[in-house]
Write an enzyme that holds these catalytic residues in place. Structure first.
Site, PDB file in Angstrom:
ATOM      1  CD  GLU A 197      13.087  84.275  33.573  1.00  0.00           C
ATOM      2  OE1 GLU A 197      12.055  84.931  33.775  1.00  0.00           O
ATOM      3  OE2 GLU A 197      13.586  83.525  34.425  1.00  0.00           O
ATOM      4  NE  ARG A 200      14.299  84.122  38.246  1.00  0.00           N
ATOM      5  CZ  ARG A 200      12.990  84.174  38.027  1.00  0.00           C
ATOM      6  NH1 ARG A 200      12.517  83.844  36.848  1.00  0.00           N
ATOM      7  NH2 ARG A 200      12.168  84.515  38.985  1.00  0.00           N
TER       8      ARG A 200
HETATM    9  N1  LIG Z   1      10.364  75.554  37.422  1.00  0.00           N
HETATM   10  C1  LIG Z   1      10.936  76.676  36.966  1.00  0.00           C
HETATM   11  N2  LIG Z   1      10.199  77.757  36.748  1.00  0.00           N
HETATM   12  C2  LIG Z   1      10.818  78.847  36.283  1.00  0.00           C
HETATM   13  C3  LIG Z   1      12.197  78.875  36.051  1.00  0.00           C
HETATM   14  N3  LIG Z   1      12.512  80.113  35.621  1.00  0.00           N
HETATM   15  C4  LIG Z   1      11.395  80.806  35.592  1.00  0.00           C
HETATM   16  N4  LIG Z   1      10.357  80.050  35.973  1.00  0.00           N
HETATM   17  C5  LIG Z   1       8.950  80.414  35.955  1.00  0.00           C
HETATM   18  C6  LIG Z   1       8.543  81.350  37.029  1.00  0.00           C
HETATM   19  C7  LIG Z   1       7.510  82.177  36.377  1.00  0.00           C
HETATM   20  O1  LIG Z   1       6.263  81.503  36.419  1.00  0.00           O
HETATM   21  C8  LIG Z   1       7.958  82.260  34.931  1.00  0.00           C
HETATM   22  C9  LIG Z   1       8.746  83.483  34.591  1.00  0.00           C
HETATM   23  O2  LIG Z   1       9.462  83.958  35.693  1.00  0.00           O
HETATM   24  P1  LIG Z   1       9.448  85.503  36.155  1.00  0.00           P
HETATM   25  O3  LIG Z   1       9.973  85.516  37.542  1.00  0.00           O
HETATM   26  O4  LIG Z   1      10.370  86.176  35.183  1.00  0.00           O
HETATM   27  O5  LIG Z   1       8.065  86.006  36.033  1.00  0.00           O
HETATM   28  O6  LIG Z   1       8.747  81.105  34.736  1.00  0.00           O
HETATM   29  C10 LIG Z   1      12.941  77.719  36.267  1.00  0.00           C
HETATM   30  O7  LIG Z   1      14.172  77.634  36.050  1.00  0.00           O
HETATM   31  N5  LIG Z   1      12.270  76.636  36.719  1.00  0.00           N
END
Ligand SMILES: Nc1nc2c(ncn2[C@H]2C[C@H](O)[C@@H](COP(=O)(O)O)O2)c(=O)[nH]1
Ligand SMILES: Nc1ncnc2c1ncn2[C@@H]1O[C@H](COP(=O)(O)OP(=O)(O)O)[C@@H](O)[C@H]1O
Length: 323
Positions: free
Chosen positions: A122, A188
């Protein structure tokens, strides 16, 4: 339906055009999708996945112009046709799951299990360092957590664009040469961007109804435009109670996430369940509605347990072979 052989002139996105006799149904014309065809009057690789309904038939002159562009693309990329044929064999799967459920950890396990599987992380680091051409980069992830009302929409536009680029990335050569089942695994997807996070921000009131309408409009447009190139053959859903994710999140200690509360993870958990288990989330893409989902119990601590790891790999292998 009666079929007849015809010469099809179809536009294939930015730099491809097909002009080759192919058989097609009387009322529906078909073209080759941009990524997967090689332009050569003698050789055109076609598989069912490459065929998409055409939006129009083009004049001879327009085709000539497009052909010029195609030939220059071919000169640039050499044996692109054969490669595209092989790209076509590669399956695309996303790993979905709550924050800190263990997606990256699981991804590492997959990476080490087979060289025919490519794991694409990601793009979190891109969100942490947005180049603003000023002295220091901006941390949009941090800004979004600190002031979601102000930054949630901006964040979703950027996260979605970075995911789009990630999903469109061409697979590495070794996957093109793979003998078994080559798979590109994304952490994702553009779909979780919309149906998990953005939707949740709407429910929280951090994305307004106007912003949501705008988001959905460009999201649908992009997904439809890129068509098959953004489709997934499968989804792996790592599922664990939000309490476990919250503990793991604390253990990971990412600075930006210090204020993330259990309630937020509970909401995201519900979003995942609605989309991937109950299938009650309203989706806007036909293919996505039918995507097979493998649910794995991610509450198990597998890092030190080789039996659990083997079991996971076996389930994933069977899943990849089945999709
Ligand atoms: N508001 C959003 N936050 C997001 C999105 N995709 C990821 N995230 C955030 C959640 C975590 O803090 C961090 C990385 O996610 P991991 O689950 O990989 O640790 O980013 C989004 O689309 N919107
Ligand atoms: N199955 C697991 N059992 C115990 N701890 C785990 C497990 N999976 C991940 N972790 C730990 O939880 C934290 C978050 O994992 P990570 O893979 O970064 O999650 P994600 O990518 O889903 O945000 C990390 O500290 C990781 O070591």
């Amino acid at each position: 339906m009666r079929t007849m052989p015809r010469v099809v002139y179809g536009a294939l996105g930015r730099n491809c055009v097909a002009f080759s006799p192919i058989t097609f149904h009387r009322n529906t014309s078909w073209i080759l999708s941009p990524l997967f065809c090689h332009i050569d009057t003698k050789k055109v690789w076609i598989s069912r996945r490459d065929l998409v309904p055409s939006r129009g038939i083009y004049s001879e002159n327009a085709v000539k112009q497009m052909r010029k562009r195609v030939l220059s693309t071919d000169e640039k990329y050499g044996n692109a046709g054969q490669q595209m044929h092989e790209v076509n064999r590669i399956k695309r799967v996303s790993i979905e799951g709550n924050i800190a459920v263990g997606k990256s950890t699981f991804a590492k396990l997959l990476r080490s299990a087979s060289k025919d599987w490519e794991v694409v992380p990601e793009p979190v680091t891109k969100w942490q360092k947005v180049d603003t051409s000023q002295q220091s980069a901006s941390n949009l992830l941090d800004m979004m957590y600190k002031d979601p009302q102000r930054w949630a929409y901006t964040f979703q536009t950027f996260s979605c664009m970075t995911r789009l680029r990630t999903q469109l990335q061409l697979p590495p050569q070794r996957l093109l040469r793979a003998r078994a089942t080559p798979v590109q695994v994304f952490e994702r997807s553009v779909y979780s961007d919309r149906y998990i996070f953005a939707l949740n921000m709407v429910h929280l009131g951090c994305i307004s109804s106007v912003e949501w309408a705008v988001y959905q409009d460009w999201h649908s447009f992009l997904v439809e435009q890129f068509g098959r190139r953004l489709e997934l053959e499968g989804i792996i859903y790592l599922k664990a109670p939000p309490e476990i994710c919250h503990k793991r999140l604390g253990r990971r200690g990412r600075d930006e996430e210090k204020g993330v509360e259990l309630a937020y993870l509970e909401r995201l958990h519900t979003q995942h369940e609605n989309w991937l288990v109950h299938r009650s989330t309203e989706l806007h893409f036909e293919q996505l509605k039918r995507v097979p989902v493998l649910v794995l119990d991610a509450s198990v601590e597998f890092a030190e347990d080789s039996d659990v790891q083997k079991e996971f790999i076996m389930q994933v292998t069977n899943f990849f072979n089945s999709i």
